[in-house]
Design a protein around this motif. Structure first.
Motif, PDB file in Angstrom:
ATOM      1  N   ASP A 179      -3.655  -4.602   1.809  1.00 41.21           N
ATOM      2  CA  ASP A 179      -5.110  -4.465   1.876  1.00 41.21           C
ATOM      3  C   ASP A 179      -5.815  -5.454   0.962  1.00 41.21           C
ATOM      4  O   ASP A 179      -6.934  -5.886   1.243  1.00 41.21           O
ATOM      5  N   ALA A 180      -5.172  -5.804  -0.149  1.00 38.50           N
ATOM      6  CA  ALA A 180      -5.777  -6.702  -1.127  1.00 38.50           C
ATOM      7  C   ALA A 180      -4.674  -7.277  -2.001  1.00 38.50           C
ATOM      8  O   ALA A 180      -3.575  -6.714  -2.112  1.00 38.50           O
ATOM      9  N   THR A 210      -3.372   8.534   2.452  1.00 40.09           N
ATOM     10  CA  THR A 210      -3.651   7.107   2.644  1.00 40.09           C
ATOM     11  C   THR A 210      -3.293   6.378   1.359  1.00 40.09           C
ATOM     12  O   THR A 210      -3.802   6.724   0.280  1.00 40.09           O
ATOM     13  N   VAL A 211      -2.420   5.383   1.480  1.00 43.74           N
ATOM     14  CA  VAL A 211      -1.910   4.662   0.307  1.00 43.74           C
ATOM     15  C   VAL A 211      -2.276   3.186   0.429  1.00 43.74           C
ATOM     16  O   VAL A 211      -1.650   2.444   1.206  1.00 43.74           O
ATOM     17  N   PRO A 212      -3.276   2.716  -0.303  1.00 40.72           N
ATOM     18  CA  PRO A 212      -3.597   1.284  -0.255  1.00 40.72           C
ATOM     19  C   PRO A 212      -2.432   0.445  -0.765  1.00 40.72           C
ATOM     20  O   PRO A 212      -1.775   0.808  -1.756  1.00 40.72           O
ATOM     21  N   ARG A 242      -8.714   3.635  -1.791  1.00 47.42           N
ATOM     22  CA  ARG A 242      -8.382   4.979  -1.298  1.00 47.42           C
ATOM     23  C   ARG A 242      -9.651   5.796  -1.089  1.00 47.42           C
ATOM     24  O   ARG A 242      -9.780   6.537  -0.097  1.00 47.42           O
ATOM     25  N   ALA A 243     -10.601   5.645  -2.010  1.00 49.76           N
ATOM     26  CA  ALA A 243     -11.862   6.370  -1.865  1.00 49.76           C
ATOM     27  C   ALA A 243     -12.628   5.917  -0.628  1.00 49.76           C
ATOM     28  O   ALA A 243     -13.418   6.685  -0.062  1.00 49.76           O
ATOM     29  N   GLN A 244     -12.366   4.667  -0.196  1.00 50.98           N
ATOM     30  CA  GLN A 244     -12.997   4.137   1.013  1.00 50.98           C
ATOM     31  C   GLN A 244     -12.217   4.493   2.280  1.00 50.98           C
ATOM     32  O   GLN A 244     -12.630   4.141   3.380  1.00 50.98           O
ATOM     33  N   GLY A 245     -11.080   5.173   2.117  1.00 53.18           N
ATOM     34  CA  GLY A 245     -10.264   5.539   3.265  1.00 53.18           C
ATOM     35  C   GLY A 245      -9.366   4.438   3.765  1.00 53.18           C
ATOM     36  O   GLY A 245      -8.855   4.509   4.897  1.00 53.18           O
ATOM     37  N   ARG A 246      -9.111   3.432   2.931  1.00 55.01           N
ATOM     38  CA  ARG A 246      -8.278   2.304   3.334  1.00 55.01           C
ATOM     39  C   ARG A 246      -6.869   2.462   2.791  1.00 55.01           C
ATOM     40  O   ARG A 246      -6.668   2.946   1.671  1.00 55.01           O
ATOM     41  N   GLY A 247      -5.872   2.034   3.605  1.00 59.46           N
ATOM     42  CA  GLY A 247      -4.507   2.041   3.145  1.00 59.46           C
ATOM     43  C   GLY A 247      -3.524   2.383   4.241  1.00 59.46           C
ATOM     44  O   GLY A 247      -3.885   2.590   5.403  1.00 59.46           O
ATOM     45  N   PHE A 248      -2.266   2.437   3.856  1.00 64.22           N
ATOM     46  CA  PHE A 248      -1.160   2.762   4.760  1.00 64.22           C
ATOM     47  C   PHE A 248      -1.110   4.281   4.928  1.00 64.22           C
ATOM     48  O   PHE A 248      -1.005   5.021   3.952  1.00 64.22           O
ATOM     49  N   GLY A 289      -2.259  -6.110 -17.687  1.00 65.32           N
ATOM     50  CA  GLY A 289      -3.102  -6.498 -16.566  1.00 65.32           C
ATOM     51  C   GLY A 289      -2.643  -5.981 -15.222  1.00 65.32           C
ATOM     52  O   GLY A 289      -3.422  -5.984 -14.255  1.00 65.32           O
ATOM     53  N   LEU A 290      -1.398  -5.519 -15.124  1.00 65.92           N
ATOM     54  CA  LEU A 290      -0.931  -4.950 -13.865  1.00 65.92           C
ATOM     55  C   LEU A 290      -1.747  -3.720 -13.479  1.00 65.92           C
ATOM     56  O   LEU A 290      -1.812  -3.350 -12.299  1.00 65.92           O
ATOM     57  N   ASP A 291      -2.410  -3.117 -14.468  1.00 61.83           N
ATOM     58  CA  ASP A 291      -3.216  -1.933 -14.178  1.00 61.83           C
ATOM     59  C   ASP A 291      -4.481  -2.274 -13.395  1.00 61.83           C
ATOM     60  O   ASP A 291      -5.135  -1.375 -12.853  1.00 61.83           O
ATOM     61  N   ALA A 292      -4.841  -3.560 -13.313  1.00 59.49           N
ATOM     62  CA  ALA A 292      -6.010  -3.950 -12.513  1.00 59.49           C
ATOM     63  C   ALA A 292      -5.826  -3.534 -11.060  1.00 59.49           C
ATOM     64  O   ALA A 292      -6.778  -3.104 -10.394  1.00 59.49           O
ATOM     65  N   ALA A 293      -4.612  -3.639 -10.550  1.00 56.85           N
ATOM     66  CA  ALA A 293      -4.351  -3.254  -9.166  1.00 56.85           C
ATOM     67  C   ALA A 293      -4.534  -1.750  -8.961  1.00 56.85           C
ATOM     68  O   ALA A 293      -4.876  -1.309  -7.854  1.00 56.85           O
ATOM     69  N   SER A 294      -4.328  -0.951 -10.013  1.00 59.97           N
ATOM     70  CA  SER A 294      -4.559   0.491  -9.897  1.00 59.97           C
ATOM     71  C   SER A 294      -6.033   0.788  -9.666  1.00 59.97           C
ATOM     72  O   SER A 294      -6.394   1.666  -8.869  1.00 59.97           O
ATOM     73  N   GLY A 295      -6.897   0.056 -10.355  1.00 59.37           N
ATOM     74  CA  GLY A 295      -8.324   0.235 -10.142  1.00 59.37           C
ATOM     75  C   GLY A 295      -8.733  -0.128  -8.730  1.00 59.37           C
ATOM     76  O   GLY A 295      -9.575   0.541  -8.108  1.00 59.37           O
ATOM     77  N   VAL A 296      -8.130  -1.182  -8.190  1.00 56.31           N
ATOM     78  CA  VAL A 296      -8.415  -1.591  -6.815  1.00 56.31           C
ATOM     79  C   VAL A 296      -7.891  -0.550  -5.832  1.00 56.31           C
ATOM     80  O   VAL A 296      -8.579  -0.162  -4.878  1.00 56.31           O
ATOM     81  N   ALA A 297      -6.672  -0.073  -6.060  1.00 54.32           N
ATOM     82  CA  ALA A 297      -6.078   0.913  -5.157  1.00 54.32           C
ATOM     83  C   ALA A 297      -6.892   2.211  -5.135  1.00 54.32           C
ATOM     84  O   ALA A 297      -7.113   2.794  -4.063  1.00 54.32           O
ATOM     85  N   ASP A 298      -7.345   2.667  -6.300  1.00 56.29           N
ATOM     86  CA  ASP A 298      -8.150   3.892  -6.344  1.00 56.29           C
ATOM     87  C   ASP A 298      -9.438   3.736  -5.543  1.00 56.29           C
ATOM     88  O   ASP A 298      -9.840   4.631  -4.796  1.00 56.29           O
TER      89      ASP A 298
END
Length: 331
Positions: A67-68, A102-104, A90-96, A78-87
């Motif tokens: 997704d991104a 739903t798992v971004p 997910r709130a937007q309903g995007r992901g696998f 800095g790997l935690d930046a992707a956690s902020g994006v994933a959260d």
């Protein structure tokens, strides 16, 4: 072959880029977001990478799309930046979709910017916040230089930066996005000329042309005591690639890194290239077209590296000069 209308990776339709910066920490994050999931691949050639979800991008793995992508400063933090994006996704309903969940899919890579003069004495890891802010900022137009993942980047003798470039050929568009934090240099010797100069389109990084000469036997000029580095990049295309073909495109793009940074792919760099393929354009030729796309990706990445360093800006507390501060008056 010529640049796209923006000369940015977002010339590939359906892709957006956002940045978030923290001036006090001297760091940031950058997100590449697709309007819909894209075929995703990766190839690592540096000896010290920091990554998230890259095993998933092998051609034999079940999930083929992401997704991104996230590029971030902060080393392992800095790997935690992707956690902020994933959260946020997910709130937007995007992901696998797996059952009722739903798992971004948000692969990421980091660079080391922890000793660049910024205040790193944070009470709470800031990168999850920066990732979410970068996602919210995503759009077709974005800044280059000392922004996003390039905010605190350094190279051997100068500030690094965030760069991008694009090219069009045969109805296809290719783009590159890169955070340049290399152990080596992007300019030749003590002069202002970029190693990437032979591939410059127009005067996108000064139009100085190649250096008149260089000593191929000279020892590489490095960062000295600061041996924690990494150049992390994304190349993208609107072509309909399989994950295996996208992986080959990432491999080919590393040629562009080697042409623009001297030396590159060292044991102390975590040099990595992601590929995003949106699939909007069918392949005209299953052999020749992927070959050309890989060639274009390498050219775009070389140019993006030079553009990122060329655009870096001076801010208080810098520990190294920008290209503009050191060479701008000579150009």
């Amino acid at each position: 072959m010529q640049p796209g209308p923006r000369n940015l990776i977002t010339d590939v339709a359906g892709l957006r880029v956002g940045h978030a910066n923290d001036a006090a920490i001297k760091t940031g994050a950058t997100v590449l977001l697709g309007d819909r999931p894209f075929i995703a691949a990766v190839h690592v050639m540096g000896g010290a990478p920091g990554t998230r979800e890259t095993d998933l991008l092998a051609p034999d793995k079940t999930v083929q799309e992401a997704d991104a992508f996230v590029l971030s400063g902060g080393s392992a933090f800095g790997l935690d930046a992707a956690s902020g994006v994933a959260d946020a996704l997910r709130a937007q309903g995007r992901g696998f979709v797996v059952g009722d969940q739903t798992v971004p899919i948000v692969p990421g890579a980091i660079l080391f910017d922890l000793i660049n003069g910024g205040d790193k004495d944070w009470a709470e890891n800031p990168y999850k916040r920066l990732g979410a802010q970068a996602l919210a900022d995503a759009g077709a137009d974005f800044a280059l230089g000392s922004v996003g993942a390039g905010t605190g980047a350094l190279i051997a003798d100068l500030k690094g930066g965030l760069g991008s470039a694009s090219a069009t050929w045969g109805g296809y568009t290719v783009g590159a996005l890169v955070a340049v934090n290399a152990l080596g240099r992007v300019t030749v010797g003590d002069g202002p000329n970029f190693w990437a100069a032979p591939y410059e389109m127009g005067a996108e990084f000064g139009g100085l042309g190649p250096a008149a000469s260089f000593d191929p036997g000279a020892l590489p000029p490095l960062k000295g005591d600061d041996s924690r580095n990494t150049t992390i990049a994304i190349v993208a295309t609107d072509a309909a690639l399989t994950q295996a073909q996208a992986t080959r495109m990432a491999i080919a793009a590393h040629d562009g890194m080697a042409r623009a940074i001297w030396p590159s792919h060292t044991p102390m760099d975590g040099d990595l290239v992601f590929t995003a393929a949106t699939g909007a354009q069918a392949l005209a030729d299953p052999l020749h077209t992927p070959l050309m796309l890989g060639h274009m990706a390498a050219l775009c990445l070389s140019r993006a590296i030079a553009r990122g360093v060329y655009a870096a800006s001076t801010v208080p507390g810098d520990v190294k000069p920008t290209w503009q501060a050191r060479f701008g008056r000579q150009a």
